[in-house]
Design an enzyme around this catalytic site. Structure first.
Site, short mmCIF file in Angstrom:
data_model
loop_
_atom_site.label_atom_id
_atom_site.label_comp_id
_atom_site.label_asym_id
_atom_site.label_seq_id
_atom_site.Cartn_x
_atom_site.Cartn_y
_atom_site.Cartn_z
N HIS A 99 0.83 -1.21 0.00
CA HIS A 99 0.00 0.00 0.00
C HIS A 99 0.87 1.26 0.00
O HIS A 99 0.63 2.20 -0.76
CB HIS A 99 -0.93 -0.02 1.22
CG HIS A 99 -1.73 1.24 1.39
ND1 HIS A 99 -2.99 1.38 0.86
CD2 HIS A 99 -1.45 2.39 2.03
CE1 HIS A 99 -3.45 2.59 1.16
NE2 HIS A 99 -2.53 3.23 1.88
N GLU A 100 1.90 1.26 0.83
CA GLU A 100 2.79 2.44 0.90
C GLU A 100 3.60 2.61 -0.38
O GLU A 100 3.81 3.73 -0.84
CB GLU A 100 3.71 2.36 2.13
CG GLU A 100 3.00 2.32 3.48
CD GLU A 100 1.93 3.39 3.67
OE1 GLU A 100 2.05 4.46 3.04
OE2 GLU A 100 0.98 3.16 4.42
ZN LIG Z 1 -2.39 5.20 2.48
#
Ligand SMILES: [Zn+2]
Length: 229
Positions: A99-100
């Site tokens: 996600h990052e």
């Molecule tokens: Zn985020």
């Protein structure tokens, strides 16, 4: 004044929903932190691989304290990973790392909503600080226009949370895509786990938006109530 009907109508339900969202992310996180990923890669190694895959070798990875504090900093081009994510080879860690990296890839591709969100930060910071003060002073002095200005400044927070939603959903979509194409996630079972963590995380952003809207409505209800008196 603090507990008018607006509180029961807007603020309290939003608060309860926020607590529910917190509960969901914490339980999904602790559940999948204990599930070892088949890749056997630590979060740190997975981050390296996914960054390389996206041609983002220049992004620095650092370890940061706390839990669920993981983030990508577009200004410094750094990926901050919490210790339990960076060091474990867990499914929760993989989902969070991807996600990052999704945010890092948004940044490198100049994803418009991320730019808008970054640009809004200073405005929102001032608005969320000054807004409530002006609102309260306006109420105390019974000077409605000032309270209105406070309300408008305060509404910047709602705009910010609204723009955050597509940014977060897009980062998670990129994450799931990356996890499967990179081969870090191999089975349907693992994909389901990663998705569960990411959906629970997304819910906290939905809760923040609802909370922000509810706060605004609550303040507005105080204002209309005080004008009626
Ligand atoms: Zn985020």
């Amino acid at each position: 004044m603090m507990f008018n009907s607006g509180y029961l109508l807007f603020a309290l339900p939003a608060l309860l929903f926020g607590l529910y969202a917190q509960f969901r992310i914490k339980s999904a996180y602790s559940k999948y932190l204990r599930v070892r990923s088949s890749s056997g890669m630590s979060g740190f190694e997975a981050a390296q691989r996914l960054l390389r895959m996206n041609g983002l070798e220049q992004v620095q990875i650092g370890e940061i304290p706390g839990q669920l504090t993981d983030h990508y900093d577009p200004a410094r081009k750094t990926l901050g990973l919490s210790s339990s994510v960076a060091r474990s080879a867990s499914l929760a860690g993989l989902a969070i790392v991807a996600h990052e990296v999704g945010h890092a890839s948004q940044d490198s591709q100049g994803y418009a909503m991320l730019k808008v969100r970054s640009g809004l930060v200073p405005i929102v910071q001032i608005g969320s600080m000054l807004g409530p003060i002006l609102f309260m002073v306006g109420l105390l002095l019974q000077f409605t226009p000032l309270a209105m200005v406070g309300l408008v400044l305060f509404s910047g927070t709602l705009v910010f949370t609204l723009i955050t939603l597509p940014v977060e959903y897009n980062a998670s979509a990129r994450a799931l895509d990356m996890l499967t194409t990179s081969g870090l996630v191999t089975s349907r079972e693992e994909e389901r786990g990663a998705r569960a963590v990411l959906s629970a995380a997304a819910l906290t952003y939905v809760a923040a938006t609802i909370q922000s809207l509810a706060n605004l409505l609550y303040y507005a209800s105080i204002l209309t109530g005080s004008r009626r008196r």
